[in-house]
Design a protein around this motif. Structure first.
Motif, short mmCIF file in Angstrom:
data_model
loop_
_atom_site.label_atom_id
_atom_site.label_comp_id
_atom_site.label_asym_id
_atom_site.label_seq_id
_atom_site.Cartn_x
_atom_site.Cartn_y
_atom_site.Cartn_z
N CYS A 477 0.81 -1.22 0.00
CA CYS A 477 0.00 0.00 0.00
C CYS A 477 0.85 1.27 0.00
O CYS A 477 0.49 2.25 -0.66
N ARG A 478 1.94 1.26 0.76
CA ARG A 478 2.82 2.42 0.84
C ARG A 478 4.26 1.97 0.62
O ARG A 478 5.02 1.81 1.58
N PRO A 479 4.64 1.72 -0.60
CA PRO A 479 5.98 1.15 -0.85
C PRO A 479 7.13 2.06 -0.43
O PRO A 479 8.24 1.58 -0.22
N TYR A 480 6.87 3.36 -0.26
CA TYR A 480 7.95 4.27 0.09
C TYR A 480 8.35 4.17 1.56
O TYR A 480 9.41 4.67 1.95
N THR A 481 7.52 3.55 2.41
CA THR A 481 7.83 3.50 3.83
C THR A 481 9.03 2.60 4.13
O THR A 481 9.73 2.83 5.12
N LEU A 482 9.25 1.58 3.33
CA LEU A 482 10.40 0.70 3.50
C LEU A 482 11.28 0.90 2.28
O LEU A 482 11.02 0.35 1.21
N ALA A 483 12.31 1.73 2.43
CA ALA A 483 13.12 2.16 1.29
C ALA A 483 14.40 1.36 1.21
O ALA A 483 15.05 1.09 2.22
N ALA A 484 14.75 0.99 -0.01
CA ALA A 484 16.03 0.32 -0.26
C ALA A 484 17.07 1.28 -0.81
O ALA A 484 18.24 0.92 -0.92
N GLY A 485 16.67 2.49 -1.12
CA GLY A 485 17.58 3.48 -1.69
C GLY A 485 16.79 4.54 -2.42
O GLY A 485 15.55 4.62 -2.31
N VAL A 486 17.48 5.36 -3.16
CA VAL A 486 16.84 6.43 -3.90
C VAL A 486 17.35 6.42 -5.34
O VAL A 486 18.40 5.86 -5.65
N LYS A 487 16.56 7.04 -6.20
CA LYS A 487 16.97 7.23 -7.58
C LYS A 487 16.60 8.66 -7.99
O LYS A 487 15.71 9.28 -7.39
N PHE A 488 17.28 9.15 -8.99
CA PHE A 488 17.10 10.53 -9.42
C PHE A 488 16.75 10.56 -10.91
O PHE A 488 17.22 9.72 -11.69
N LYS A 489 15.93 11.52 -11.24
CA LYS A 489 15.69 11.80 -12.66
C LYS A 489 15.68 13.31 -12.86
O LYS A 489 15.35 14.08 -11.94
N VAL A 490 16.06 13.73 -14.04
CA VAL A 490 16.17 15.16 -14.33
C VAL A 490 14.78 15.77 -14.34
O VAL A 490 13.88 15.33 -15.06
N PHE A 491 14.59 16.78 -13.50
CA PHE A 491 13.29 17.44 -13.37
C PHE A 491 13.22 18.69 -14.25
O PHE A 491 12.25 18.88 -14.98
N GLN A 492 14.23 19.52 -14.17
CA GLN A 492 14.32 20.71 -15.01
C GLN A 492 15.79 20.93 -15.33
O GLN A 492 16.65 20.84 -14.45
N LYS A 493 16.06 21.23 -16.59
CA LYS A 493 17.42 21.54 -17.01
C LYS A 493 17.37 22.74 -17.95
O LYS A 493 16.96 22.65 -19.09
N PRO A 498 20.49 26.40 -12.06
CA PRO A 498 20.90 25.15 -11.39
C PRO A 498 20.12 23.96 -11.90
O PRO A 498 18.95 24.07 -12.32
N LEU A 499 20.76 22.82 -11.88
CA LEU A 499 20.13 21.58 -12.32
C LEU A 499 19.11 21.13 -11.27
O LEU A 499 19.42 21.06 -10.08
N HIS A 500 17.90 20.82 -11.75
CA HIS A 500 16.83 20.35 -10.87
C HIS A 500 16.68 18.84 -11.04
O HIS A 500 16.46 18.35 -12.15
N LEU A 501 16.79 18.11 -9.94
CA LEU A 501 16.60 16.66 -9.94
C LEU A 501 15.41 16.32 -9.05
O LEU A 501 15.12 17.01 -8.07
N LEU A 502 14.75 15.24 -9.38
CA LEU A 502 13.65 14.73 -8.58
C LEU A 502 14.09 13.44 -7.90
O LEU A 502 14.50 12.48 -8.58
N MET A 503 14.06 13.42 -6.58
CA MET A 503 14.48 12.24 -5.83
C MET A 503 13.27 11.33 -5.60
O MET A 503 12.25 11.77 -5.07
N GLN A 504 13.40 10.10 -6.01
CA GLN A 504 12.36 9.10 -5.83
C GLN A 504 12.89 7.96 -4.98
O GLN A 504 14.09 7.64 -5.02
#
Length: 554
Positions: A477-493, A498-504
């Motif tokens: 139901c809430r997969p983010y509560t048990l995190a194995a790490g993070v990943k980034f994707k370019v949000f705005q360039k 400055p470079l904007h990244l989105l942390m997931q």
């Protein structure tokens, strides 16, 4: 040098004001936690930050200023916000300005010790404040080869860096309790819960659960003291309680309930998850037991089971009798010792007749016994399965007796043949090596069926007892509560910005959740593997259903 600024994804909507958060110098990172709206009194801001530091033990400070293009405050705030760096001194003063064309594109300036420094590169990382606050970052224990040892160290260091970010947001939960509707001299923008009424209900439930847990804890302590009394711990009863699956499962659940109803607050995440997993496991176990009761007591299924039990017992007895009569004759055309076959056959037939007589004697009471046994399912499906396992053990006691007699004779025969073979070759008996030849044995096969059935029942009980259902529900139901790490994707360039990244958040895999949060189990059945059981059947060694692996066997 590259500076990382973790910016909440809800703050681009904020009005102009101050950025408060934590500066992590060893990582060249700044974690923005909230935006204080203009107007404000600097003295009140300082006093509030001191209170936050005392409660959270986190060095929260003013990191810089935030200028919004649609702020309702005065338009010319840039100079005023820049002058605030002298009131709130900081190593690096961040000045973030929102672009009019795109609210997610910021312009920045860094002020260091009173001098402007535009040479530093800044990466703005947008993060979901709610998900990061509620999530628990797990360090993945991956085994790396010797040549990849450095890579493993780097990955652990990387995980620890982000653990600091997650820990900072989680510890500052006090900040997020302030709502925009609260009458406070300082106005904030940060993540806010939308369910205020639900929060009140949750708080009322928490308050009511304390006296309920106290009463249940006292009741369970009283039951536990009775179970541990001397009257119930004399040797025959103690031996019986420790070998019956039902008693062991009830003791297991009693220990679980004492852990759940304990008023002591969980000290860390592992203790909280263990309590939650035990609570959800107990609820689902009882729910499945109630479903079993509703199925059993509909359409007179208890009576149908009672009526089918005696014919099944008669059928098993008939099959055993035919098998014994076949063995007493010339099985597969083999010439046997007729006198010995007659004696053993009659001995086994006498056991069968005693067992059938016992079943027919108990037949009038079987339905009543099953009716009361079915009510035990309200304590949980695992208790009902444990009772079924004990019933199977009692109903197949004669088969186990046949197995013991036959296995002993089979073992003696094998030992005799092996001794004659060694004597023929001039070898000496070695007590450390027991090498025997293979031989099929029908009673072993019959005993193996009973062992398999009981083994499957106990595996199902262990599966229910050990499965971390709460953790699996969070993962679903809430997969983010048990995190194995993070990943980034370019949000705005945008060039020159400055470079904007989105942390997931990467959720923890299901396999790792089961391995990490699996609950301990306590079983009363043998701990031998299926290979060990087959080996014992082949060698003619006895299988003790009440023995444990750590105990010595004869």
């Amino acid at each position: 040098m590259v500076i990382k600024v973790f910016f909440p994804s809800c703050c681009p909507e904020a009005e102009s004001g101050l950025l408060i958060g934590r500066w992590i110098p060893e990582q060249n990172a700044a974690v923005v936690l909230a935006v204080i709206h203009y107007p404000f009194i600097p003295g009140q801001v300082k006093q509030y930050l001191v209170q936050i530091r005392e409660v959270t033990k986190v060095n929260v400070s003013v990191l810089g200023s935030w200028s919004s293009h649609y702020s309702q405050a005065k338009k010319d705030l840039s100079q005023f916000l820049e002058d605030l760096s002298s009131i709130f001194p900081h190593d690096l003063w961040f000045q973030l300005t929102q672009e009019k064309e795109n609210k997610f594109v910021f312009d920045y300036r860094l002020v260091q010790q009173g001098s402007k420094n535009d040479k530093e590169n800044v990466i703005l990382i947008h993060y979901d404040q709610r998900k990061v606050m509620l999530s628990k970052l797990h360090c993945l224990d991956t085994k790396t080869p010797e040549d990849n040892r450095n890579a493993g160290v780097k990955s652990k260091a990387f995980a620890s860096d982000f653990a600091t970010i997650f820990d900072t947001v989680a510890k500052c939960e006090l900040l997020f309790m302030i709502d925009k509707y609260d009458e406070t001299p300082i106005k904030f923008t940060h993540w806010q819960s939308e369910g205020r009424e639900a929060s009140i209900v949750v708080e009322l439930v928490k308050q009511a659960s304390v006296p309920v847990c106290v009463v249940l804890s006292l009741l369970l302590s009283f039951i536990s003291s009775i179970c541990k009394s001397r009257a119930l711990n004399i040797w025959p009863l103690r031996f019986l309680w420790s070998k019956l699956s039902t008693c062991v499962q009830l003791a297991h659940r009693l220990d679980h309930l004492q852990t759940i109803t304990s008023t002591t607050k969980a000290q860390n995440h592992s203790e909280f998850m263990r309590k939650a997993n035990l609570f959800v496991s107990f609820l689902i176990d009882v729910g499945l037991g109630l479903l079993l009761i509703s199925w059993l007591y509909q359409k007179n299924r208890i009576g149908q089971l009672a009526d089918a039990l005696v014919p099944v017992a008669d059928h098993v007895a008939k099959e055993l009798q035919e098998l014994l009569e076949w063995l007493m004759g010339a099985p597969a055309g083999l010439k046997m010792n007729k006198a010995l076959d007659e004696v053993l056959g009659r001995f086994f037939l006498y056991h069968i007749h005693l067992w059938i007589s016992y079943i027919h004697l108990m037949s009038p009471f079987i339905e009543m016994i099953l009716w009361y046994v079915g009510l035990a399912a309200c304590l949980g499906l695992t208790v009902a399965l444990s009772i079924v396992s004990d019933i199977i053990a009692l109903l197949t006691l004669h088969i186990y007796c046949f197995y013991v007699y036959g296995a002993r004779l089979y073992c003696l025969k094998i030992y005799g043949l092996s001794s004659l073979w060694r004597l023929f070759r001039g070898k000496k008996w070695n007590v450390l090596r027991q090498r025997v030849d293979s031989c099929s044995y029908d009673l072993d096969q019959l005993r193996m069926v009973v062992v398999v059935v009981q083994g499957l029942i106990h595996l199902l009980v262990d599966f229910i007892n050990s499965l971390p259902l709460y953790a699996l529900g969070l993962r679903l139901c809430r997969p983010y509560t048990l995190a194995a790490g993070v990943k980034f994707k370019v949000f705005q360039k945008v060039a020159g910005k400055p470079l904007h990244l989105l942390m997931q958040i990467n959720p923890l895999p299901y396999g790792m959740i089961i391995r990490h949060y699996r609950l301990p189990t306590y079983s009363c059945y043998p701990k031998d593997s299926w290979t060990a059981l087959c080996q014992k059947l082949f060698l003619g060694e006895l299988i003790y259903p009440w023995k444990r692996k750590t105990e010595k066997q004869d």
